[in-house]
Design an enzyme around this catalytic site. Structure first.
Site, PDB file in Angstrom:
ATOM      1  N   ARG A   1      59.370  11.757  16.866  1.00  0.00           N
ATOM      2  CA  ARG A   1      59.350  13.179  16.438  1.00  0.00           C
ATOM      3  C   ARG A   1      60.308  14.169  16.996  1.00  0.00           C
ATOM      4  O   ARG A   1      60.771  15.518  16.848  1.00  0.00           O
ATOM      5  CB  ARG A   1      58.332  13.783  15.901  1.00  0.00           C
ATOM      6  CG  ARG A   1      58.274  13.066  14.657  1.00  0.00           C
ATOM      7  CD  ARG A   1      56.898  13.111  15.143  1.00  0.00           C
ATOM      8  NE  ARG A   1      55.840  12.298  15.578  1.00  0.00           N
ATOM      9  CZ  ARG A   1      54.127  12.005  15.501  1.00  0.00           C
ATOM     10  NH1 ARG A   1      53.565  12.692  14.665  1.00  0.00           N
ATOM     11  NH2 ARG A   1      53.760  11.126  16.382  1.00  0.00           N
TER      12      ARG A   1
ATOM     13  N   LYS B   1      64.747   2.408  15.851  1.00  0.00           N
ATOM     14  CA  LYS B   1      63.163   1.113  15.313  1.00  0.00           C
ATOM     15  C   LYS B   1      62.872   2.086  13.983  1.00  0.00           C
ATOM     16  O   LYS B   1      62.406   2.438  13.668  1.00  0.00           O
ATOM     17  CB  LYS B   1      62.755   2.668  16.545  1.00  0.00           C
ATOM     18  CG  LYS B   1      60.953   1.010  16.608  1.00  0.00           C
ATOM     19  CD  LYS B   1      60.159   1.584  17.109  1.00  0.00           C
ATOM     20  CE  LYS B   1      58.966   2.969  16.360  1.00  0.00           C
ATOM     21  NZ  LYS B   1      58.589   2.690  15.351  1.00  0.00           N
TER      22      LYS B   1
ATOM     23  N   ASP C   1      59.480  -2.861  14.118  1.00  0.00           N
ATOM     24  CA  ASP C   1      58.117  -2.214  14.337  1.00  0.00           C
ATOM     25  C   ASP C   1      57.309  -2.398  12.631  1.00  0.00           C
ATOM     26  O   ASP C   1      56.890  -1.311  12.437  1.00  0.00           O
ATOM     27  CB  ASP C   1      58.535  -1.249  15.059  1.00  0.00           C
ATOM     28  CG  ASP C   1      57.039  -0.177  15.501  1.00  0.00           C
ATOM     29  OD1 ASP C   1      55.514  -1.611  15.680  1.00  0.00           O
ATOM     30  OD2 ASP C   1      56.524   0.666  15.659  1.00  0.00           O
TER      31      ASP C   1
ATOM     32  N   ASP D   1      47.741 -10.716  11.169  1.00  0.00           N
ATOM     33  CA  ASP D   1      47.083 -11.039  10.128  1.00  0.00           C
ATOM     34  C   ASP D   1      46.572 -13.144  10.524  1.00  0.00           C
ATOM     35  O   ASP D   1      46.407 -13.500  11.888  1.00  0.00           O
ATOM     36  CB  ASP D   1      47.572 -11.548   8.757  1.00  0.00           C
ATOM     37  CG  ASP D   1      47.520 -11.817   7.129  1.00  0.00           C
ATOM     38  OD1 ASP D   1      46.358 -12.138   7.589  1.00  0.00           O
ATOM     39  OD2 ASP D   1      47.915 -10.985   6.599  1.00  0.00           O
TER      40      ASP D   1
ATOM     41  N   LYS E   1      54.112  -4.747  12.851  1.00  0.00           N
ATOM     42  CA  LYS E   1      52.804  -4.872  13.756  1.00  0.00           C
ATOM     43  C   LYS E   1      52.467  -5.930  13.322  1.00  0.00           C
ATOM     44  O   LYS E   1      51.390  -5.246  12.174  1.00  0.00           O
ATOM     45  CB  LYS E   1      52.383  -3.722  14.449  1.00  0.00           C
ATOM     46  CG  LYS E   1      52.476  -2.643  14.960  1.00  0.00           C
ATOM     47  CD  LYS E   1      52.185  -1.358  15.094  1.00  0.00           C
ATOM     48  CE  LYS E   1      52.584  -0.332  15.568  1.00  0.00           C
ATOM     49  NZ  LYS E   1      53.541   0.566  15.156  1.00  0.00           N
TER      50      LYS E   1
ATOM     51  N   THR F   1      48.806   3.947  21.384  1.00  0.00           N
ATOM     52  CA  THR F   1      49.254   5.570  22.049  1.00  0.00           C
ATOM     53  C   THR F   1      48.895   5.870  21.364  1.00  0.00           C
ATOM     54  O   THR F   1      48.609   7.258  22.486  1.00  0.00           O
ATOM     55  CB  THR F   1      50.793   5.502  22.409  1.00  0.00           C
ATOM     56  OG1 THR F   1      52.115   5.704  21.534  1.00  0.00           O
ATOM     57  CG2 THR F   1      51.579   4.464  23.419  1.00  0.00           C
TER      58      THR F   1
HETATM   59  O1  C5P Z   1      57.383  10.546  17.246  1.00  0.00           O
HETATM   60  P1  C5P Z   1      56.887   9.413  18.134  1.00  0.00           P
HETATM   61  O2  C5P Z   1      57.673   9.328  19.000  1.00  0.00           O
HETATM   62  O3  C5P Z   1      55.286   9.379  17.917  1.00  0.00           O
HETATM   63  O4  C5P Z   1      56.813   8.585  17.358  1.00  0.00           O
HETATM   64  C1  C5P Z   1      57.092   6.943  17.807  1.00  0.00           C
HETATM   65  C2  C5P Z   1      56.974   5.566  17.484  1.00  0.00           C
HETATM   66  O5  C5P Z   1      56.184   4.844  17.315  1.00  0.00           O
HETATM   67  C3  C5P Z   1      56.227   5.716  16.296  1.00  0.00           C
HETATM   68  O6  C5P Z   1      57.102   5.027  15.192  1.00  0.00           O
HETATM   69  C4  C5P Z   1      54.858   4.815  16.144  1.00  0.00           C
HETATM   70  O7  C5P Z   1      54.246   4.109  14.527  1.00  0.00           O
HETATM   71  C5  C5P Z   1      56.137   3.702  17.202  1.00  0.00           C
HETATM   72  N1  C5P Z   1      54.191   3.569  18.220  1.00  0.00           N
HETATM   73  C6  C5P Z   1      53.576   4.611  18.919  1.00  0.00           C
HETATM   74  N2  C5P Z   1      51.961   3.214  19.714  1.00  0.00           N
HETATM   75  C7  C5P Z   1      52.323   2.444  19.799  1.00  0.00           C
HETATM   76  C8  C5P Z   1      53.570   1.381  18.890  1.00  0.00           C
HETATM   77  C9  C5P Z   1      54.316   2.388  17.883  1.00  0.00           C
HETATM   78  O8  C5P Z   1      53.418   5.508  18.709  1.00  0.00           O
HETATM   79  N3  C5P Z   1      51.446   1.633  20.207  1.00  0.00           N
END
Ligand code: C5P
Length: 235
Positions: free
Chosen positions: A212, A32, A59, A64, A61, A120
């Site tokens: 992460r 991603k 991603d 606009d 998002k 999330t």
């Molecule tokens: O590091 P982590 O596992 O928290 O990363 C989650 C990834 O998913 C990040 O790149 C974040 O931008 C993306 N994301 C998210 N929640 C959403 C949409 C995308 O955490 N609803």
């Protein structure tokens, strides 16, 4: 359910991204690319990842006015990514124009189009206070999912905690792509609505997105294999 967890490449530069990918050499990954990497490096990143044969979820998002999102999607579709997204909060008309833009710009099959419901990292309390949405968070997510489906999107980004309700409302084939994935005993970081890969499989996510817990692990390849085994039901 897709076999590969999607790895969130949240790095600022191509050098750091490439360095992270080196130990995975030979393995075809689903990655991603989010705004951190794309906005600082542009389409070059996508070209590099495509040359390495990785599948790509872009991603960005988008959110606009409908015309701007439609035109932006037309341009982004030409990059040949596999999946892309908008914010459902942009509304049905915006999501429809995103679909049309992708259809107009895609060189072959159109990328899968997802709509982000509630991030999330958003708790119910924060949603009610910051966005003044006075319904339970699950209801807001389900509503956005239904609007996304009505507009022609292929699925949504949501937390594992809402995946079952979305399946009920929108059907099995509608994608439920779930970030907010954490290993048991690991750090939550800024995520609020979290679940582990095995729970995501049991509850019915279509794909999981993991950043992460893999990218910051002492051994990212081992962490990836562990997440993949839990997700696939082999651990
Ligand atoms: O590091 P982590 O596992 O928290 O990363 C989650 C990834 O998913 C990040 O790149 C974040 O931008 C993306 N994301 C998210 N929640 C959403 C949409 C995308 O955490 N609803």
């Amino acid at each position: 359910m897709e076999k590969e967890p999607i790895i969130a490449l949240d790095f600022p530069t191509w050098q750091e991204t490439e360095q992270f990918l080196v130990p995975f050499r030979g393995e075809q990954l689903y990655v991603k690319v989010g705004m951190e990497l794309y906005l600082q490096n542009g389409p070059f990143i996508i070209e590099q990842l495509k040359q390495m044969n990785h599948r790509i979820f872009l991603d960005l998002k988008l959110h606009d006015i409908p015309n701007t999102v439609g035109q932006a999607m037309k341009g982004l579709a030409a990059l040949g990514v596999d999946m892309i997204n908008v914010h459902a909060a942009g509304g049905v008309e915006m999501m429809k124009r995103a679909c049309e833009g992708l259809d107009a710009g895609a060189q072959g099959s159109r990328p899968v189009l997802l709509a982000v419901t509630q991030l999330t990292s958003t708790s119910e309390e924060a949603m009610q206070q910051d966005q003044l949405i006075k319904v339970p968070l699950g209801e807001s997510v389900r509503h956005y999912a239904q609007k996304a489906q009505e507009a022609g999107c292929d699925g949504v980004v949501c937390s594992v905690l809402e995946a079952a309700a979305i399946r009920e409302a929108c059907g099995e084939a509608f994608y439920k792509v779930t970030p907010g994935i954490r290993l048991k005993g690991g750090q939550a970081d800024d995520q609020k609505r979290i679940a582990d890969p095995a729970e995501a499989r049991k509850i019915g996510s279509t794909m999981i997105v993991v950043g992460r817990p893999i990218t910051k692990a002492a051994d990212p390849v081992a962490a990836y294999q562990h997440v993949k085994a839990l997700w696939g039901g082999q651990a």
